[in-house]
Write a protein that holds these residues in place. Structure first.
Motif, mmCIF file in Angstrom:
data_model
loop_
_atom_site.group_PDB
_atom_site.id
_atom_site.type_symbol
_atom_site.label_atom_id
_atom_site.label_comp_id
_atom_site.label_asym_id
_atom_site.label_seq_id
_atom_site.Cartn_x
_atom_site.Cartn_y
_atom_site.Cartn_z
ATOM 1 N N ASN A 1 11.669 8.225 22.746
ATOM 2 C CA ASN A 1 11.682 7.824 24.150
ATOM 3 C C ASN A 1 10.231 7.804 24.619
ATOM 4 N N PRO A 2 9.699 6.659 25.032
ATOM 5 C CA PRO A 2 10.372 5.438 25.486
ATOM 6 C C PRO A 2 10.430 4.296 24.465
ATOM 7 N N THR A 3 9.835 4.475 23.298
ATOM 8 C CA THR A 3 9.543 3.339 22.426
ATOM 9 C C THR A 3 10.713 2.839 21.598
ATOM 10 N N GLY A 4 11.708 3.699 21.338
ATOM 11 C CA GLY A 4 12.743 3.345 20.380
ATOM 12 C C GLY A 4 12.283 3.468 18.941
ATOM 13 N N TRP A 5 11.110 4.088 18.732
ATOM 14 C CA TRP A 5 10.566 4.295 17.380
ATOM 15 C C TRP A 5 11.459 5.237 16.587
ATOM 16 N N LEU A 6 11.566 4.958 15.284
ATOM 17 C CA LEU A 6 12.337 5.793 14.390
ATOM 18 C C LEU A 6 11.468 6.121 13.178
ATOM 19 N N ALA A 7 11.151 7.410 13.020
ATOM 20 C CA ALA A 7 10.363 7.841 11.865
ATOM 21 C C ALA A 7 11.155 7.617 10.579
ATOM 22 N N THR A 8 10.451 7.358 9.487
ATOM 23 C CA THR A 8 11.114 7.184 8.200
ATOM 24 C C THR A 8 11.357 8.545 7.554
ATOM 25 N N PRO A 9 12.323 8.635 6.650
ATOM 26 C CA PRO A 9 12.518 9.896 5.932
ATOM 27 C C PRO A 9 11.256 10.358 5.210
ATOM 28 N N GLU A 10 10.508 9.420 4.643
ATOM 29 C CA GLU A 10 9.294 9.783 3.928
ATOM 30 C C GLU A 10 8.255 10.408 4.858
ATOM 31 N N GLU A 11 8.156 9.878 6.073
ATOM 32 C CA GLU A 11 7.207 10.437 7.039
ATOM 33 C C GLU A 11 7.613 11.850 7.452
ATOM 34 N N LEU A 12 8.874 12.040 7.712
ATOM 35 C CA LEU A 12 9.337 13.359 8.138
ATOM 36 C C LEU A 12 9.201 14.387 7.021
ATOM 37 N N LYS A 13 9.486 13.985 5.804
ATOM 38 C CA LYS A 13 9.293 14.889 4.666
ATOM 39 C C LYS A 13 7.832 15.285 4.537
ATOM 40 N N ALA A 14 6.932 14.319 4.715
ATOM 41 C CA ALA A 14 5.503 14.615 4.621
ATOM 42 C C ALA A 14 5.068 15.582 5.715
ATOM 43 N N VAL A 15 5.615 15.440 6.916
ATOM 44 C CA VAL A 15 5.270 16.347 8.017
ATOM 45 C C VAL A 15 5.750 17.764 7.706
ATOM 46 N N VAL A 16 6.969 17.903 7.203
ATOM 47 C CA VAL A 16 7.479 19.238 6.847
ATOM 48 C C VAL A 16 6.591 19.872 5.782
ATOM 49 N N GLU A 17 6.238 19.111 4.769
ATOM 50 C CA GLU A 17 5.405 19.654 3.684
ATOM 51 C C GLU A 17 4.021 20.035 4.191
ATOM 52 N N PHE A 18 3.439 19.216 5.070
ATOM 53 C CA PHE A 18 2.121 19.524 5.638
ATOM 54 C C PHE A 18 2.184 20.808 6.456
ATOM 55 N N CYS A 19 3.194 20.921 7.315
ATOM 56 C CA CYS A 19 3.298 22.098 8.183
ATOM 57 C C CYS A 19 3.591 23.361 7.380
ATOM 58 N N ARG A 20 4.406 23.232 6.361
ATOM 59 C CA ARG A 20 4.680 24.371 5.492
ATOM 60 C C ARG A 20 3.394 24.855 4.828
ATOM 61 N N LYS A 21 2.602 23.933 4.337
ATOM 62 C CA LYS A 21 1.357 24.281 3.646
ATOM 63 C C LYS A 21 0.350 24.896 4.605
ATOM 64 N N ARG A 22 0.277 24.347 5.810
ATOM 65 C CA ARG A 22 -0.718 24.827 6.789
ATOM 66 C C ARG A 22 -0.238 26.023 7.595
ATOM 67 N N GLY A 23 1.040 26.340 7.551
ATOM 68 C CA GLY A 23 1.567 27.443 8.340
ATOM 69 C C GLY A 23 1.616 27.140 9.822
ATOM 70 N N ILE A 24 1.902 25.882 10.171
ATOM 71 C CA ILE A 24 2.072 25.499 11.574
ATOM 72 C C ILE A 24 3.489 24.969 11.754
ATOM 73 N N TRP A 25 3.911 24.873 12.997
ATOM 74 C CA TRP A 25 5.274 24.462 13.293
ATOM 75 C C TRP A 25 5.404 22.942 13.289
ATOM 76 N N ALA A 26 6.535 22.479 12.826
ATOM 77 C CA ALA A 26 6.970 21.094 13.031
ATOM 78 C C ALA A 26 8.148 21.152 14.001
#
Length: 385
Positions: free
Chosen positions: A175-200
């Motif tokens: 909201n507002p764009t109607g954008w939909l993240a791809t599964p690959e993007e979301l997986k990369a964000v989880v892996e980045f946050c896990r490695k860095r110790g920050i929240w997603a």
């Protein structure tokens, strides 16, 4: 002489909603078609309304646990398993008095003064505003708009993080764009946050309103039970319960008790009889499918009509129920939306309400019946040729 009342600077300087600025003097204007707020014209399913009445009659009128009634937490966990095939225990669920409250509580859990949170923008403003209210820093990473729609630059997103970053916040479906993240993007964000110790943090409030896929991908699809991932959700959009004020958070079990304490300080807990109605809402899959089909039809009407208007540029939204369109020659979206009210008797949301990246755009909520939507488009067309 009475001295000026002492106010916290962050509170005194709150900007307030630019959508409210457009709508405040026009809410009761005769004949106005209001497409500015993020809600459809449908009401909640009849079974949900009936359960709320029954819950009141049955005495569900007293305080509940700050984490939510156990049967609703269990129902939410079961719903997540059905929808995503992800095993989420009920003790990872915190019920909240709206999705907005869930965001507030999540930010209060993690943000200290001087910390920063990275956002993909344009974005519904309340999440970023909450960080600023906590004396945190908002870091904005713009989505790019191309012929195929909005897209996220992961390298730029990750580069915005530093030693004071507490979280990456993604609203997908957006909201507002109607954008939909791809599964690959979301997986990369989880892996980045896990490695860095920050929240997603994922804002999944529009997860049931998608058009070209069966369901929206989520950070939750790629997170283990102890990963630093929190998911915000709400009954407002998928079940047409905007005024009911009921939402939830999914979080690691280790932080849920603390979330409950923060809920206690904010609201003491969600309304008890509404929680009973929420259990029934989660069973209304036919209703969800019906409104999604209706919104898909409305999306096509809005896209076809707006695309033919000479000053308009837009892409077909992948999700949510908004047409977020650029208007050639428009430099002030707030003034433009006031003009729509004044000259066309139609209420739309200014793009600047979603951050500076939204200037030059207007948001139209198409979650209404086709005849009403067509009438609104007829009225604004002369201003957009």
């Amino acid at each position: 002489m009475i001295p000026p009342l002492a106010l916290r600077e962050k509170s005194k300087n709150l900007l307030g909603s630019l959508i409210r600025e457009v709508s405040k003097d026009a809410m009761e204007k005769p004949g106005l078609i209001p497409l500015w707020f993020g809600e459809g014209s449908r009401t909640a399913p009849a079974a949900v309304v009936a359960e709320a009445h029954k819950a009141i009659d049955d005495g569900y009128q007293f305080y509940a646990s700050s984490l939510g009634r156990p049967e609703l937490r269990t129902a939410i966990a079961d719903y997540v398993r059905r929808l995503r095939g992800v095993d989420v225990d009920a003790d990872r669920i915190c019920v909240t008095a709206s999705g907005n409250s869930a965001i507030q509580i999540a930010m209060q859990l993690i943000v200290d003064p001087g910390d920063n949170v990275v956002f993909a923008v344009p974005l519904w403003p309340n999440a970023a505003d909450m960080v600023q209210h906590l004396n945190g820093e908002v870091r904005r990473v713009p989505l790019a708009l191309g012929p195929r729609g909005w897209s996220l630059d992961l390298e730029r997103l990750f580069a915005a993080c530093d030693a004071r970053t507490k979280a990456i916040f993604l609203n997908s479906p957006g909201n507002p764009t109607g954008w939909l993240a791809t599964p690959e993007e979301l997986k990369a964000v989880v892996e980045f946050c896990r490695k860095r110790g920050i929240w997603a943090i994922g804002d999944d409030v529009y997860e049931r309103i998608v058009y070209d896929v069966e369901r929206s991908p989520s950070l939750l699809d790629f997170a283990g039970p102890d990963d630093p991932v929190m998911i915000v959700n709400s009954f407002s959009k998928g079940w047409c319960m905007t005024g009911w004020r009921l939402g939830w958070l999914v979080a690691p079990k280790a932080v849920v008790d603390t979330l409950g304490k923060i809920v206690e300080f904010n609201t003491s807990g969600a309304t008890t009889f509404v929680q009973r109605a929420g259990i029934v809402a989660l069973q209304q899959e036919d209703f969800v499918r019906t409104i999604r089909a209706e919104y898909a039809q409305a999306r096509d009407i809005a896209f076809q009509r707006l695309s033919a208007m000479g000053r308009v540029r837009l892409t077909r939204p992948q999700a949510a129920f908004y047409a977020f369109f650029a208007v050639d020659g428009m430099s002030d979206s707030v003034a433009m939306c006031k003009k729509f009210v004044r000259e066309a008797n139609v209420g739309l949301a200014p793009g600047r309400a979603f951050g500076p990246e939204g200037e030059g755009f207007v948001r139209l909520c198409f979650a209404t019946d086709p005849a009403r939507l067509s009438e609104a488009l007829d009225r604004i067309e002369p201003l957009l040729r």
